[in-house]
Write an enzyme that holds these catalytic residues in place. Structure first.
Site: not given
Length: 397
Positions: A168, A197, A200, A234, A319, A329, A356-358
């Site tokens: 990400d 990711d 962006y 994604n 991801h 998410h 994925h999870v920030h």
């Protein structure tokens, strides 16, 4: 009858009270005090020095490499020339080699709405020696550029190797700090496991693909010198039927090649590689993965191919995490978890890395683990950046 009901209510209340005391005393359920801020970092402006175009009208840019075959003694070298096809030839030689070899690249372009890409070159070289430093040159004449990389040791059970882990990334000011932190780490990885990711670009109007170009120039300072192992996220889907873009993953698959055919996959989005003592399986959360889909059938065979006496470490990249408790998410990976977690357990997957999870989460206040080469349950980690060092004895995080 009422006395029994009263007694039951008293017991329930006592249990609730006891659980509350235990939670308070043990920090039960609390993983971290960190809470993600509401203000997301801004992308760096287009005139930032990290996006600088190399000198020359058509000089190769956005240079990056990845593993080129299943065993590890191959590399895919990729670059973009913005205004003309230029030379397709890659010159390469080992550090102790007396002569340069030549390899030819393929070339493609693509359109995305009102954007037309530059000329994207991909060159597969798969006759390299293991554990060797190589130099390579792309371009021609005055604007020829030279880079180098190391091939990994030959796959084997007693081969230590270091991976960097990034996911990400994007192209914000925080992205630059993350990449700089990785580069300056004295124990930085010999290859990067990238968890999806990338640019962006889809956050911009019409998924402005110019932001794919800036991202390619941004990461070149690392990705041109060591392989980045790609996972699709994604933000790589780029499916926008409202503007006529109905081919998912078009910018990603045109720009970032993977050695998927070498592992019997039919898609560049899921594949496997060996690297030193690790066997790495890359999965795609955003491709069909239900029963009897191509990814399902490929993965079922893939686990059977793993030879733990040769590559004792079995790593899965995906991801979307199977487990996390953050509000964004939440449980997006649940269907894939229900379907494939039993396979991971049966195959004794050592660790699953996701992005994925920030947000930052942990289940203990200090993480200092040493893992055996095979454990009964897979360990799930989703981290924006971490260095993984492993040997045949175990792994320390």
């Amino acid at each position: 009858m009422s006395s029994r009901s009263d007694l039951t209510i008293m017991r329930v209340c006592f249990i609730i009270f006891l659980l509350g005391v235990l939670v308070e005393l043990c920090d039960g359920g609390i993983t971290s005090e960190y809470v993600r801020g509401s203000d997301l970092p801004d992308d760096m402006p287009l005139d930032s020095d990290v996006f600088k175009v190399p000198p020359g009208r058509n000089t190769p840019q956005q240079v990056h490499i990845t593993q080129g075959n299943h065993e590890g003694n191959g590399v895919i070298i990729s670059w973009v020339t913005p205004s003309a096809p230029c030379s397709n030839t890659v010159r390469y030689w080992s550090e102790n080699g007396k002569s340069k070899k030549l390899a030819e690249a393929t070339m493609n372009t693509y359109r995305f709405f009102n954007y037309t890409s530059g000329y994207i070159h991909h060159c597969l070289i798969d006759d390299l020696e293991f554990d060797m430093k190589y130099y390579y040159e792309i371009g021609s004449g005055k604007w020829r550029r030279r880079f180098w990389f190391f091939t990994p040791p030959k796959p084997g059970p007693d081969v230590p190797y270091t991976f960097g882990l990034i996911g990400d990334l994007g192209q914000t000011y925080d992205s630059n700090r993350t990449l700089s932190h990785y580069e300056m780490n004295p124990g930085k990885g010999q290859a990067v496991l990238f968890l999806g990711d990338l640019s962006y670009a889809d956050l911009y109007k019409f998924h402005d693909n110019n932001r794919w170009d800036t991202w390619g120039r941004f990461v070149e300072r690392s990705a041109a010198y060591q392989p980045w192992i790609w996972t699709a996220g994604n933000h790589e889907i780029d499916f926008v039927p409202d503007i006529g873009e109905t081919e998912p993953f078009k910018p990603f698959t045109n720009r970032y090649h993977t050695p998927y055919k070498a592992s019997g996959s039919i898609s560049p989005l899921w594949y496997s590689i060996k690297r030193a003592s690790a066997y790495i399986i890359v999965m795609s959360c955003y491709s069909s993965y239900g029963v009897y889909t191509p990814q399902y059938k490929w993965l079922r065979k893939e686990f059977q191919r793993v030879n733990r006496t040769e590559t004792p470490w079995l790593i899965v990249l995906v991801h979307c995490p199977f487990y996390h408790s953050y509000e964004r998410h939440y449980m997006e990976g649940e269907t894939m978890r229900v379907m494939y977690e039993p396979w991971f357990v049966k195959s004794k997957v050592d660790v699953v890395f996701a992005g994925h999870v920030h947000a930052y989460e942990r289940s203990v206040k200090k993480l200092n683990l040493v893992l055996p080469s095979s454990i009964d349950l897979p360990l799930y980690l989703h981290c924006p950046q971490v260095i993984i060092k492993y040997t045949n004895a175990g792994t320390c995080f």
